[in-house]
Every structure is written in structure tokens, then in C-alpha cells.
Design a protein around this motif. Structure first.
Motif, PDB file in Angstrom:
ATOM      1  N   ALA A 163      -1.558  10.448  -0.175  1.00 34.24           N
ATOM      2  CA  ALA A 163      -0.953   9.370   0.611  1.00 34.24           C
ATOM      3  C   ALA A 163      -1.638   9.219   1.967  1.00 34.24           C
ATOM      4  CB  ALA A 163       0.540   9.629   0.788  1.00 34.24           C
ATOM      5  N   CYS A 164      -2.036  10.329   2.565  1.00 34.34           N
ATOM      6  CA  CYS A 164      -2.694  10.285   3.878  1.00 34.34           C
ATOM      7  C   CYS A 164      -4.063   9.617   3.814  1.00 34.34           C
ATOM      8  CB  CYS A 164      -2.847  11.694   4.438  1.00 34.34           C
ATOM      9  SG  CYS A 164      -1.286  12.519   4.842  1.00 34.34           S
ATOM     10  N   TYR A 165      -4.668   9.595   2.642  1.00 40.16           N
ATOM     11  CA  TYR A 165      -6.004   9.026   2.466  1.00 40.16           C
ATOM     12  C   TYR A 165      -5.999   7.511   2.259  1.00 40.16           C
ATOM     13  CZ  TYR A 165      -9.336  12.936   2.037  1.00 40.16           C
ATOM     14  OH  TYR A 165     -10.189  13.982   2.287  1.00 40.16           O
ATOM     15  N   GLN A 166      -4.861   6.918   2.021  1.00 39.25           N
ATOM     16  CA  GLN A 166      -4.828   5.519   1.596  1.00 39.25           C
ATOM     17  C   GLN A 166      -5.186   4.547   2.723  1.00 39.25           C
ATOM     18  OE1 GLN A 166      -4.545   5.048  -1.772  1.00 39.25           O
ATOM     19  NE2 GLN A 166      -4.691   7.273  -1.463  1.00 39.25           N
ATOM     20  N   GLU A 167      -5.923   3.498   2.358  1.00 35.50           N
ATOM     21  CA  GLU A 167      -6.274   2.465   3.335  1.00 35.50           C
ATOM     22  C   GLU A 167      -5.037   1.687   3.762  1.00 35.50           C
ATOM     23  OE1 GLU A 167      -9.369  -0.160   2.221  1.00 35.50           O
ATOM     24  OE2 GLU A 167     -10.795   1.419   1.718  1.00 35.50           O
ATOM     25  N   ASP A 168      -4.216   1.329   2.796  1.00 35.91           N
ATOM     26  CA  ASP A 168      -2.995   0.581   3.076  1.00 35.91           C
ATOM     27  C   ASP A 168      -1.799   1.522   3.063  1.00 35.91           C
ATOM     28  OD1 ASP A 168      -4.373  -1.900   3.167  1.00 35.91           O
ATOM     29  OD2 ASP A 168      -4.392  -1.937   0.965  1.00 35.91           O
ATOM     30  N   GLN A 169      -0.806   1.181   3.827  1.00 33.11           N
ATOM     31  CA  GLN A 169       0.364   2.044   3.975  1.00 33.11           C
ATOM     32  C   GLN A 169       1.093   2.229   2.643  1.00 33.11           C
ATOM     33  OE1 GLN A 169       4.172   0.949   6.266  1.00 33.11           O
ATOM     34  NE2 GLN A 169       2.988   2.116   7.763  1.00 33.11           N
ATOM     35  N   VAL A 170       1.446   3.483   2.367  1.00 33.74           N
ATOM     36  CA  VAL A 170       2.221   3.809   1.173  1.00 33.74           C
ATOM     37  C   VAL A 170       3.423   4.640   1.595  1.00 33.74           C
ATOM     38  CG1 VAL A 170       0.222   3.741  -0.364  1.00 33.74           C
ATOM     39  CG2 VAL A 170       0.879   5.903   0.712  1.00 33.74           C
ATOM     40  N   GLU A 171       4.438   4.636   0.759  1.00 31.56           N
ATOM     41  CA  GLU A 171       5.621   5.443   1.031  1.00 31.56           C
ATOM     42  C   GLU A 171       5.516   6.772   0.302  1.00 31.56           C
ATOM     43  OE1 GLU A 171       9.296   3.489   0.351  1.00 31.56           O
ATOM     44  OE2 GLU A 171       8.907   1.868   1.777  1.00 31.56           O
ATOM     45  N   PHE A 172       5.751   7.828   1.049  1.00 28.09           N
ATOM     46  CA  PHE A 172       5.812   9.172   0.477  1.00 28.09           C
ATOM     47  C   PHE A 172       7.063   9.832   1.030  1.00 28.09           C
ATOM     48  CE2 PHE A 172       5.108  13.740   1.097  1.00 28.09           C
ATOM     49  CZ  PHE A 172       4.956  14.135  -0.229  1.00 28.09           C
ATOM     50  N   MET A 173       8.056  10.028   0.147  1.00 23.61           N
ATOM     51  CA  MET A 173       9.352  10.525   0.591  1.00 23.61           C
ATOM     52  C   MET A 173       9.863   9.617   1.713  1.00 23.61           C
ATOM     53  SD  MET A 173       8.521  14.631   0.266  1.00 23.61           S
ATOM     54  CE  MET A 173      10.184  15.148   0.679  1.00 23.61           C
ATOM     55  N   GLU A 174      10.202  10.177   2.881  1.00 23.46           N
ATOM     56  CA  GLU A 174      10.692   9.318   3.964  1.00 23.46           C
ATOM     57  C   GLU A 174       9.583   8.859   4.903  1.00 23.46           C
ATOM     58  OE1 GLU A 174      11.602  13.562   5.572  1.00 23.46           O
ATOM     59  OE2 GLU A 174      11.242  12.566   3.648  1.00 23.46           O
ATOM     60  N   TYR A 175       8.336   9.157   4.551  1.00 22.55           N
ATOM     61  CA  TYR A 175       7.209   8.844   5.422  1.00 22.55           C
ATOM     62  C   TYR A 175       6.452   7.605   4.934  1.00 22.55           C
ATOM     63  CZ  TYR A 175       8.051  13.683   6.802  1.00 22.55           C
ATOM     64  OH  TYR A 175       8.634  14.854   7.229  1.00 22.55           O
ATOM     65  N   LYS A 176       5.901   6.866   5.888  1.00 20.47           N
ATOM     66  CA  LYS A 176       4.997   5.762   5.592  1.00 20.47           C
ATOM     67  C   LYS A 176       3.615   6.183   6.071  1.00 20.47           C
ATOM     68  CE  LYS A 176       8.589   2.240   5.989  1.00 20.47           C
ATOM     69  NZ  LYS A 176       9.049   1.012   6.710  1.00 20.47           N
ATOM     70  N   LEU A 177       2.695   6.360   5.136  1.00 19.69           N
ATOM     71  CA  LEU A 177       1.423   7.001   5.442  1.00 19.69           C
ATOM     72  C   LEU A 177       0.232   6.123   5.080  1.00 19.69           C
ATOM     73  CD1 LEU A 177       2.277  10.520   3.943  1.00 19.69           C
ATOM     74  CD2 LEU A 177       2.572   9.774   6.313  1.00 19.69           C
ATOM     75  N   HIS A 178      -0.823   6.283   5.843  1.00 15.19           N
ATOM     76  CA  HIS A 178      -2.129   5.706   5.536  1.00 15.19           C
ATOM     77  C   HIS A 178      -3.129   6.382   6.468  1.00 15.19           C
ATOM     78  CE1 HIS A 178      -1.306   3.508   9.227  1.00 15.19           C
ATOM     79  NE2 HIS A 178      -2.567   3.114   9.254  1.00 15.19           N
ATOM     80  N   ASP A 179      -4.400   6.195   6.194  1.00 17.89           N
ATOM     81  CA  ASP A 179      -5.429   6.775   7.051  1.00 17.89           C
ATOM     82  C   ASP A 179      -5.708   5.817   8.205  1.00 17.89           C
ATOM     83  OD1 ASP A 179      -7.586   7.932   8.273  1.00 17.89           O
ATOM     84  OD2 ASP A 179      -8.799   8.149   6.461  1.00 17.89           O
ATOM     85  N   PRO A 180      -5.290   6.169   9.430  1.00 13.85           N
ATOM     86  CA  PRO A 180      -5.517   5.270  10.566  1.00 13.85           C
ATOM     87  C   PRO A 180      -6.920   5.365  11.145  1.00 13.85           C
ATOM     88  CG  PRO A 180      -4.369   7.219  11.307  1.00 13.85           C
ATOM     89  CD  PRO A 180      -4.543   7.371   9.813  1.00 13.85           C
ATOM     90  N   GLY A 181      -7.729   6.270  10.606  1.00 13.69           N
ATOM     91  CA  GLY A 181      -9.053   6.486  11.175  1.00 13.69           C
ATOM     92  C   GLY A 181      -9.009   7.527  12.277  1.00 13.69           C
TER      93      GLY A 181
END
Length: 229
Positions: A163-181
Motif C-alpha cells: 500500500a505504501c508503494y502505490q502511486e494513487d491513494q489506497v485504503e489499508f485498514m484505517e489508513y489511506k496510503l500512497h507513495d508521496p515521494g
């Protein structure tokens, strides 16, 4: 065509601190920290598996954390030396007596006081007085915590790293994750200083006091952002 994710080279000395960790992809947006509740020579297989899973899935660093002071200081030194790291996944059990996981989470929630004591933890001796306040402020601004303590399995860690690697935001449990650079400031490099000054002493100078104030303001801002999400 997806957005460009900016990456930069870590500091040439990265990672400056040695420890019980594995080094993976230097351009990864995430590091994995597993709480260790045993002696170094008695690390259970399930802890080793979590550490290996982190680095094999793509973490920049994946290792164990045992103490709520020097152990955390080493993590901070290594992370601020690599601006590409924007998340830390915390997993594993609690370290009874040390309460290291509690201290680590309290650091993200409350920061430290003027004496570099982590605020709001029951851990023993949760002082970070061997590193500059600048490093603590930078660490808290650079990375976000993904709390999987007590519920982290190899599969869950794989999903969190993904999830941390994704270009676009994804939901993982209660977190919204993406790679911000990469964090938009140059890497910092330095090792713990092993000061012998007392941790309950006042900040050394005005720069330290200003850094404490900046960190406290940042913690309040982050709390407001969490409430609004």
C-alpha cells in the motif's frame, strides 16, 4: 500516465547507525520495525520471519527494536538519512518492562518535551538525549506511523508495504496510503553522540528551545489533520 514520484539518493553514510536490521531498497517509501521482547541471542523464528518479510516485500530497512531510548535514537538517525522513507510499519509484541512499543507510538502522538523525554508513555527512561532535537523534529515530519503492533502477520505486513508503494491513494485498514515521494529536504546524517549529560537537564540553547516549540506546533497540526480525515 501516472504522476512522477520524486526519489533522491540517501546520504552517502546511510544508514549511519548499525543495528539488528536488513537493508533493502534505498528508494522505498517504508521501513519496518518489529518490537523485540527477547535477548538478542534468543530471537524467536516468528520475529525473524516478520523482519525478513519486510525487506523481501520492498522495505528500505526492516529490523527489530528493543529499547525506548537508544534503540529509537538509532532508528531516527537512519530514517532521516534517507528522505525516501515516509512510513514506518510497527509490528510485533510488546517488550515487557521496556514498553518500547508504547514509547514509539507515544513519540508519534505527542512528541518529546524540553528534556527530550517522550511525552505520554509509561516506558522506563524514554529519553532521546543522544541526538539533536532537529533530528527528532525532522523524523516526525518526514514519516507517518502504521501501527500493526499485536496484529502484524507476514501477510499483513506484505499488504501494508504494498500500500505504501502505490502511486494513487489506497485504503489499508484505517489508513489511506500512497507513495508521496521523497521528503522535500536534503538527508540528515549523524550518529548518536552518547552524551553523559543528564536527560532531565534543560535544553542546551535557544536553537534547542525553538526546535521543541516547532515540534509541539507540528504535533498539534497533525492531531487536527487526523481529526479532519
Amino acid at each position: 500516465m501516472g504522476r512522477e514520484i520524486k526519489k533522491i539518493d540517501p546520504h552517502p553514510d546511510y544508514p549511519p547507525e548499525k543495528g539488528r536490521y536488513l537493508r533493502g531498497n534505498d528508494y522505498s517509501p517504508v521501513a519496518v520495525v518489529i518490537i523485540l521482547n527477547r535477548d538478542e541471542d534468543k530471537i524467536p523464528p516468528e520475529i525473524e520471519e516478520l523482519v525478513r518479510t519486510g525487506v523481501e516485500t520492498g522495505a528500505a530497512l526492516s529490523g527489530t527494536l528493543q529499547t525506548p531510548n537508544i534503540g529509537i535514537e538509532k532508528i531516527i538517525c537512519n530514517v532521516v538519512a534517507n528522505p525516501n522513507i515516509r512510513y514506518i510499519i510497527l509490528s510485533g509484541p510488546e517488550s515487557e518492562g521496556h514498553l518500547t512499543g508504547d514509547a514509539f507510538k507515544a513519540l508519534f502522538k505527542n512528541g518529546v518535551d524540553e528534556k527530550k523525554r517522550i511525552i505520554g508513555t509509561e516506558a522506563k527512561h524514554p529519553y532521546l538525549y543522544n541526538i539533536p532535537m532537529e533530528f527528532i523534529v525532522r523524523f516526525l515530519d518526514q514519516v507517518k506511523l502504521i501501527d500493526l503492533q499485536f496484529k502484524g502477520t507476514p501477510e499483513l505486513i506484505r499488504k501494508a508495504v504494498w500500500a505504501c508503494y502505490q502511486e494513487d491513494q489506497v485504503e489499508f485498514m484505517e489508513y489511506k496510503l500512497h507513495d508521496p515521494g521523497a521528503y522535500p529536504e536534503p538527508p540528515l546524517s549523524g550518529k548518536i553522540t552518547w552524551k553523559f549529560s543528564r536527560p532531565w537537564a534543560e535544553p542546551d540553547d535557544d536553537n534547542e528551545r525553538r526546535a521543541v516549540k516547532k515540534m509541539q506546533e507540528m504535533i498539534e497540526r497533525l492531531k487536527k489533520e487526523r481529526k479532519s480525515n
